[in-house]
Motif scaffolding. Structure first.
Motif, PDB file in Angstrom:
ATOM      1  N   GLY B  69      43.108   9.889  34.243  1.00  0.00           N
ATOM      2  CA  GLY B  69      41.538  10.168  34.386  1.00  0.00           C
ATOM      3  C   GLY B  69      41.344  11.690  34.510  1.00  0.00           C
ATOM      4  N   TYR B  70      40.272  12.055  35.283  1.00  0.00           N
ATOM      5  CA  TYR B  70      39.804  13.382  35.643  1.00  0.00           C
ATOM      6  C   TYR B  70      40.729  14.335  35.627  1.00  0.00           C
ATOM      7  CZ  TYR B  70      36.797  17.217  37.062  1.00  0.00           C
ATOM      8  OH  TYR B  70      35.906  18.094  37.039  1.00  0.00           O
ATOM      9  N   ASP B  71      41.957  14.223  36.187  1.00  0.00           N
ATOM     10  CA  ASP B  71      43.117  15.229  36.448  1.00  0.00           C
ATOM     11  C   ASP B  71      43.443  15.634  34.827  1.00  0.00           C
ATOM     12  OD1 ASP B  71      43.166  15.633  39.014  1.00  0.00           O
ATOM     13  OD2 ASP B  71      44.604  13.727  39.475  1.00  0.00           O
ATOM     14  N   GLY B  72      43.344  14.843  33.966  1.00  0.00           N
ATOM     15  CA  GLY B  72      43.731  15.430  32.754  1.00  0.00           C
ATOM     16  C   GLY B  72      42.894  16.364  32.106  1.00  0.00           C
ATOM     17  N   PHE B  73      41.385  16.059  32.466  1.00  0.00           N
ATOM     18  CA  PHE B  73      40.462  17.059  31.973  1.00  0.00           C
ATOM     19  C   PHE B  73      40.538  18.477  32.694  1.00  0.00           C
ATOM     20  CE2 PHE B  73      35.883  18.174  32.074  1.00  0.00           C
ATOM     21  CZ  PHE B  73      35.660  18.508  30.753  1.00  0.00           C
ATOM     22  N   LEU B  74      41.291  18.533  33.854  1.00  0.00           N
ATOM     23  CA  LEU B  74      41.440  19.666  34.562  1.00  0.00           C
ATOM     24  C   LEU B  74      42.175  20.806  33.657  1.00  0.00           C
ATOM     25  CD1 LEU B  74      42.755  18.620  37.992  1.00  0.00           C
ATOM     26  CD2 LEU B  74      40.637  19.735  37.537  1.00  0.00           C
ATOM     27  N   TYR B  75      43.181  20.362  32.644  1.00  0.00           N
ATOM     28  CA  TYR B  75      43.641  21.041  31.568  1.00  0.00           C
ATOM     29  C   TYR B  75      42.628  21.864  30.676  1.00  0.00           C
ATOM     30  CZ  TYR B  75      48.268  19.890  33.065  1.00  0.00           C
ATOM     31  OH  TYR B  75      49.653  19.797  34.146  1.00  0.00           O
ATOM     32  N   SER B  76      41.836  20.865  30.280  1.00  0.00           N
ATOM     33  CA  SER B  76      40.713  21.398  29.666  1.00  0.00           C
ATOM     34  C   SER B  76      39.980  22.376  30.133  1.00  0.00           C
ATOM     35  CB  SER B  76      39.819  20.236  29.199  1.00  0.00           C
ATOM     36  OG  SER B  76      40.354  19.118  28.262  1.00  0.00           O
ATOM     37  N   ILE B  77      39.190  22.370  31.140  1.00  0.00           N
ATOM     38  CA  ILE B  77      38.792  23.192  32.222  1.00  0.00           C
ATOM     39  C   ILE B  77      39.539  24.598  32.098  1.00  0.00           C
ATOM     40  CG2 ILE B  77      37.558  23.890  34.301  1.00  0.00           C
ATOM     41  CD1 ILE B  77      37.211  20.626  34.587  1.00  0.00           C
ATOM     42  N   GLY B  78      40.587  24.530  32.813  1.00  0.00           N
ATOM     43  CA  GLY B  78      41.520  25.548  32.696  1.00  0.00           C
ATOM     44  C   GLY B  78      42.187  26.547  31.535  1.00  0.00           C
ATOM     45  N   TYR B  79      42.014  25.528  30.551  1.00  0.00           N
ATOM     46  CA  TYR B  79      42.459  26.230  29.136  1.00  0.00           C
ATOM     47  C   TYR B  79      41.377  26.978  28.540  1.00  0.00           C
ATOM     48  CZ  TYR B  79      47.149  23.596  28.559  1.00  0.00           C
ATOM     49  OH  TYR B  79      48.610  23.294  28.436  1.00  0.00           O
ATOM     50  N   LEU B  80      40.195  26.351  28.799  1.00  0.00           N
ATOM     51  CA  LEU B  80      39.164  27.264  28.385  1.00  0.00           C
ATOM     52  C   LEU B  80      38.825  28.399  29.144  1.00  0.00           C
ATOM     53  CD1 LEU B  80      35.635  27.410  28.299  1.00  0.00           C
ATOM     54  CD2 LEU B  80      36.873  27.277  26.175  1.00  0.00           C
ATOM     55  N   ALA B  81      38.797  28.288  30.475  1.00  0.00           N
ATOM     56  CA  ALA B  81      38.455  29.534  31.348  1.00  0.00           C
ATOM     57  C   ALA B  81      39.419  30.628  31.234  1.00  0.00           C
ATOM     58  CB  ALA B  81      38.700  28.883  32.910  1.00  0.00           C
ATOM     59  N   GLY B  82      40.437  30.362  30.579  1.00  0.00           N
ATOM     60  CA  GLY B  82      41.759  31.320  30.432  1.00  0.00           C
ATOM     61  C   GLY B  82      41.025  32.282  29.149  1.00  0.00           C
ATOM     62  N   TRP B  83      40.253  31.685  28.265  1.00  0.00           N
ATOM     63  CA  TRP B  83      39.518  32.503  26.983  1.00  0.00           C
ATOM     64  C   TRP B  83      38.579  33.566  27.589  1.00  0.00           C
ATOM     65  CZ3 TRP B  83      40.833  32.870  22.209  1.00  0.00           C
ATOM     66  CH2 TRP B  83      41.793  32.333  21.567  1.00  0.00           C
ATOM     67  N   ILE B  84      37.908  33.422  28.813  1.00  0.00           N
ATOM     68  CA  ILE B  84      37.178  34.296  29.600  1.00  0.00           C
ATOM     69  C   ILE B  84      38.147  35.716  29.925  1.00  0.00           C
ATOM     70  CG2 ILE B  84      36.097  34.610  31.940  1.00  0.00           C
ATOM     71  CD1 ILE B  84      34.094  33.717  29.811  1.00  0.00           C
ATOM     72  N   VAL B  85      39.254  35.414  30.431  1.00  0.00           N
ATOM     73  CA  VAL B  85      40.142  36.557  30.632  1.00  0.00           C
ATOM     74  C   VAL B  85      40.419  37.258  29.335  1.00  0.00           C
ATOM     75  CG1 VAL B  85      42.368  37.537  31.574  1.00  0.00           C
ATOM     76  CG2 VAL B  85      41.289  35.311  32.453  1.00  0.00           C
ATOM     77  N   ALA B  86      40.879  36.295  28.268  1.00  0.00           N
ATOM     78  CA  ALA B  86      40.938  37.108  27.089  1.00  0.00           C
ATOM     79  C   ALA B  86      39.777  37.898  26.539  1.00  0.00           C
ATOM     80  CB  ALA B  86      41.189  36.020  25.799  1.00  0.00           C
ATOM     81  N   LEU B  87      38.643  37.293  26.492  1.00  0.00           N
ATOM     82  CA  LEU B  87      37.181  37.975  26.046  1.00  0.00           C
ATOM     83  C   LEU B  87      37.060  39.205  26.940  1.00  0.00           C
ATOM     84  CD1 LEU B  87      34.744  38.117  24.133  1.00  0.00           C
ATOM     85  CD2 LEU B  87      33.793  36.685  25.837  1.00  0.00           C
ATOM     86  N   PHE B  88      36.881  39.122  28.151  1.00  0.00           N
ATOM     87  CA  PHE B  88      36.341  40.274  29.058  1.00  0.00           C
ATOM     88  C   PHE B  88      37.552  41.170  29.176  1.00  0.00           C
ATOM     89  CE2 PHE B  88      33.053  37.019  30.948  1.00  0.00           C
ATOM     90  CZ  PHE B  88      32.480  37.204  29.739  1.00  0.00           C
ATOM     91  N   VAL B  89      38.759  40.980  29.507  1.00  0.00           N
ATOM     92  CA  VAL B  89      39.670  41.949  29.823  1.00  0.00           C
ATOM     93  C   VAL B  89      40.503  42.354  28.506  1.00  0.00           C
ATOM     94  CG1 VAL B  89      41.684  42.260  31.437  1.00  0.00           C
ATOM     95  CG2 VAL B  89      39.849  40.742  32.016  1.00  0.00           C
ATOM     96  N   VAL B  90      40.939  41.701  27.689  1.00  0.00           N
ATOM     97  CA  VAL B  90      42.078  41.875  26.921  1.00  0.00           C
ATOM     98  C   VAL B  90      41.645  42.093  25.334  1.00  0.00           C
ATOM     99  CG1 VAL B  90      44.300  40.928  25.649  1.00  0.00           C
ATOM    100  CG2 VAL B  90      43.754  40.522  28.155  1.00  0.00           C
ATOM    101  N   ALA B  91      40.554  41.270  24.889  1.00  0.00           N
ATOM    102  CA  ALA B  91      40.404  41.211  23.444  1.00  0.00           C
ATOM    103  C   ALA B  91      40.225  42.820  22.776  1.00  0.00           C
ATOM    104  CB  ALA B  91      39.108  40.460  23.169  1.00  0.00           C
ATOM    105  N   GLU B  92      39.244  43.481  23.121  1.00  0.00           N
ATOM    106  CA  GLU B  92      39.105  44.838  22.404  1.00  0.00           C
ATOM    107  C   GLU B  92      39.972  45.834  22.515  1.00  0.00           C
ATOM    108  OE1 GLU B  92      35.179  46.377  22.061  1.00  0.00           O
ATOM    109  OE2 GLU B  92      34.364  44.480  22.694  1.00  0.00           O
ATOM    110  N   PRO B  93      40.646  46.064  23.952  1.00  0.00           N
ATOM    111  CA  PRO B  93      41.836  46.839  24.194  1.00  0.00           C
ATOM    112  C   PRO B  93      43.144  46.452  23.512  1.00  0.00           C
ATOM    113  CG  PRO B  93      40.877  46.099  26.250  1.00  0.00           C
ATOM    114  CD  PRO B  93      40.192  45.292  25.073  1.00  0.00           C
ATOM    115  N   MET B  94      43.472  45.142  23.155  1.00  0.00           N
ATOM    116  CA  MET B  94      44.674  44.698  22.369  1.00  0.00           C
ATOM    117  C   MET B  94      44.239  45.330  20.942  1.00  0.00           C
ATOM    118  SD  MET B  94      46.948  43.092  23.843  1.00  0.00           S
ATOM    119  CE  MET B  94      47.807  42.468  22.424  1.00  0.00           C
ATOM    120  N   LYS B  95      43.077  45.111  20.217  1.00  0.00           N
ATOM    121  CA  LYS B  95      42.852  45.656  19.029  1.00  0.00           C
ATOM    122  C   LYS B  95      42.912  47.216  18.839  1.00  0.00           C
ATOM    123  CE  LYS B  95      41.652  45.855  14.752  1.00  0.00           C
ATOM    124  NZ  LYS B  95      42.565  45.459  13.981  1.00  0.00           N
TER     125      LYS B  95
END
Lengths: 99, 662
Positions: B69-95
């Motif tokens: 049930g819902y516990d599986g959806f936690l992975y969806s939430i967490g995996y997507l939230a990780g992209w916020i770190v990618a966008l706000f912290v990592v994306a442009e400096p990496m490039k």
């Protein structure tokens, strides 16, 4: 195929500091909301059973909110960054040209 | 020809054609490792989705939602939230900082051999941990979906991916990922619309023979005749003598294999009261007839080692381990057995209603002599409990038990690792080098967030659809293809082919990342070979072939091993070893090369060390009772991530003088 030649020289990015600072602020906002989700679950997941909006329980609503809010925040960030890039990078180019 | 094979063959044909077409663009190192930095941000955004949405996302999350049930959806939430770190912290400096690999960015102001070596090893470790489950997954998928043996699936994926990467490197990989990402999102949407259109029912399939509890009835019907003969053959084969009455005790429950009222079966013994249970046994191969699962037709002259409810069967899976038993009553208080078409919110609200009863069959794995037996006991759970945490994570907390510290710690660790891991996965980070500039890196990340967010919302409906439509198989990972089967062979074939293509896209990205780490980081920079552009491309292609062959071998060797935990290793290492280095390099001026190296080493060793002594690994890998594990939690993030940060700060402060001297 949308596979175009790379920009060979995009020049210095005068908006880099602004974007970095804005990114950190937005990251903190999102991280706090994400932490709120984790903390409620850690205290008692049964709190998440309460119905909130459109008949959804808090667990589903908060989960969807985190996903959709991430996208909205990202779009807002892009809007502010693009605006600043246009403002700073073009004004610096014109300053360079006038010199 | 099987329609799934035809669709998959068409996809492979298309990507191989693209690889040929783009091969000419991969003659320079930049062309091979970074697609010449010329990919449009929109293509890169969807390719990000295709790279990131691996089999773990598509099959694993849907399967977990279908079973927990819902516990599986936690992975969806967490995996997507990780992209916020990618966008706000990592994306442009990496490039801005990097060129071809993750190590480039970390090392951009140090030129440190230590960073080049540590980052390359960390890249290879994360990529291999990620690669093995993908390759094993290809083998697991190929048998039920395309009808081939495990090694065929692994070899097929390996050979196609080697070809894709060795011809045009990152360019062809980008388009494979773009196509796969787009197809995955489009057809998952189609499937969700079909699920909502069908609505919920207490008898969704109308095919009684596939229901688990009906297997018991089948066993009953056959008890007087055919099944009895089968049991006699089994007993002879198992060298059982005398009375058929074996006892097994598992998790406080007593199971009895007995001849009761003319039916030889496994029974639950509750204070002398016997309840017949569905069961599955794997025994020595029995020379017997086999009954087709659906038609009941007897197939002569075959052998089988799979015994389901006393009958030798060709297939080895129980299907339909979950169903809706009761739907909420309507406004007039009348019983509802079918809802008809539903809107997305109605669908979720009915499934989270406390009046909705969901029956799930819980497996109990036991060993009976030489046989491996799984008996299934029925477990009734209400919708309000399915749609919150507490069935996989935070179990003790949800049940109001005491001593819940490690339960809470485990949950926080998982959510932290998901949040921090994405932005530090090398095969994701290298996509930032494929676009022309920092603004394109940012825009492609935002498009990726949109596409991935949409897909992760769909996973909730796909997983719950499988749960509600009575198609959850024992191997929960097959839940999404099985729910597609409800809507006909064509959709099943398409979803199956996309599931297989999913593996292709992710494996391509992992092999490009690994070949960059070997050819660019290790050979060219760390070993100081200073290769020409042309030689670097040759080294990259040879590395891709080498890593591809190793991936095929590992995929075949690990066939019988539960390898899903390796994705957890990849995330734990990425979050613990790589992210602290990237973040501190960007935001703390006193960061030194020694600090980064120490942080990567401590993060990797701590994360892997804690996982190796965790209950999950004891249970699933060492086959030892998880309660005997040295620690009481499975996810190391809460310890390994802060420790990696602290190590970087302490070592950097200790090496300030050395750094200034250099």
């Amino acid at each position: 195929m949308l596979h175009e030649p790379a920009n060979q020289d995009t020049g210095p990015d005068h908006a880099a500091d602004y974007k970095s600072s804005l990114g950190v602020k937005m990251f903190i906002i999102y991280a706090l909301i994400y932490a709120g989700f984790v903390v409620i679950n850690v205290i008692d997941p049964n709190i998440m059973k309460v119905k909130v909006v459109l008949g959804m329980n808090l667990a589903v609503f908060y989960g969807f909110f985190l996903i959709i809010f991430a996208l909205l925040l990202a779009l807002f960030y892009n809007m502010l960054c693009s605006k600043k890039e246009a403002e700073l990078n073009s004004s610096n180019k014109s300053e360079g040209a006038s010199k | 020809m099987n329609p799934a094979v035809m669709i998959f063959a068409a996809f492979v044909g298309l990507v191989l054609g693209l690889s040929f077409y783009f091969a000419r663009k991969a003659k320079s190192a930049s062309g091979y490792f970074a697609a010449g930095g010329s990919v449009h941000w929109a293509v890169n955004g969807i390719a990000f989705a295709g790279d990131y949405l691996s089999a773990a996302s598509f099959l694993g999350i849907c399967g977990l939602i279908a079973t927990k049930g819902y516990d599986g959806f936690l992975y969806s939430i967490g995996y997507l939230a990780g992209w916020i770190v990618a966008l706000f912290v990592v994306a442009e400096p990496m490039k801005r900082m990097g060129k071809y690999t993750f190590a480039d960015a970390l090392d951009y102001k140090f030129n440190s051999k230590g960073i080049q070596l540590a980052a390359a090893i960390s890249t290879l470790a994360v990529s291999i941990f990620y690669l093995i489950p993908q390759m094993v997954g290809a083998g697991i998928l190929v048998t039920p979906l395309l009808g081939y043996e495990h090694w065929v699936g692994v070899t097929l994926v390996g050979v196609v991916v080697i070809f894709i990467v060795a011809t045009a490197g990152m360019t062809s990989t980008t388009y494979v990922q773009f196509l796969k990402g787009a197809l995955l999102i489009i057809f998952s949407s189609v499937l969700v619309v079909a699920i909502l259109n069908k609505g919920l029912s207490t008898d969704p399939r109308g095919v009684q023979s596939d229901r688990v509890e009906e297997h018991v009835a089948v066993a009953d019907m056959k008890a007087q005749g055919y099944a009895k003969q089968q049991e006699q053959a089994l007993q002879a084969n198992n060298k059982r003598t005398g009375e058929v009455e074996d006892l097994l005790i598992h998790g406080g429950k007593v199971f009895k294999y007995a001849d009761q009222a003319g039916c030889v079966s496994w029974w639950l013994d509750h204070d002398g009261q016997l309840t017949k249970l569905p069961y599955k046994a794997t025994t020595a191969e029995v020379q017997t007839q086999v009954i087709d699962k659906v038609t009941g037709e007897v197939i002569e002259g075959e052998t089988s080692s799979n015994i389901i409810n006393g009958i030798a069967r060709k297939d080895d899976e129980m299907i339909g381990l979950s169903r809706i038993k009761t739907l909420p009553v309507d406004a007039d208080g009348k019983e509802v057995t079918e809802t008809g078409s539903l809107g997305p919110f109605e669908f979720l609200n009915i499934l989270s209603d406390e009046q909705t009863e969901i029956e799930q069959w819980k497996p109990h794995r036991c060993v009976d002599g030489e046989d491996h037996v799984i008996v299934f006991t029925s477990n009734l759970v209400t919708g309000d409990k399915v749609m919150v945490s507490g069935r996989k994570f935070l179990k003790k907390v949800a049940e109001g038990k005491e001593d819940t510290f490690w339960d809470r710690m485990d949950f926080m660790s998982l959510m932290l690792a998901l949040f921090c891991g994405t932005a530090a996965l090398p095969h994701i980070l290298i996509r930032y080098y494929t676009v022309p500039d920092a603004a394109s890196a940012r825009k492609s990340t935002i498009l990726a967030i949109g596409a991935i967010a949409f897909f992760y919302v769909l996973t909730l409906f796909l997983g719950l659809g499988a749960l509600a439509f009575e198609v959850v198989p024992e191997n929960g990972n097959m839940a999404a293809p099985m729910v597609a089967k409800v809507f006909g062979v064509t959709l099943f074939a398409i979803i199956s082919a996309i599931a297989f293509a999913t593996v292709l896209g992710t494996v391509s990205g992992l092999i490009v990342a690994s070949s960059g780490a070997i050819a660019h980081d290790l050979m060219d920079r760390y070993m100081g070979m200073n290769m020409s552009d042309e030689k670097k491309v040759i080294a990259g292609k040879l590395s891709a072939v080498g890593v591809g062959i190793i991936a095929i071998i590992l995929g075949i060797l690990f066939e019988k091993v539960n390898v899903t935990f390796l994705v957890g290793w990849a995330f734990a290492v990425a979050a613990s070893a790589n992210l602290p280095s990237i973040v501190m390099l960007l935001f703390w001026k006193k960061t030194t090369a020694s600090g980064i190296v120490a942080s990567i080493v401590v993060g990797t060793v701590t994360a892997l060390g804690l996982i190796l002594i965790s209950p999950n690994i004891y249970d699933k890998v060492y086959n030892v009772d998880g309660s005997l594990a040295l620690i009481s939690f499975n996810n190391p993030g809460m310890i390994s991530i802060p420790l990696s940060f602290i190590t970087l700060v302490v070592v950097s402060l200790m090496t300030q003088k050395d750094a200034k001297a250099e």
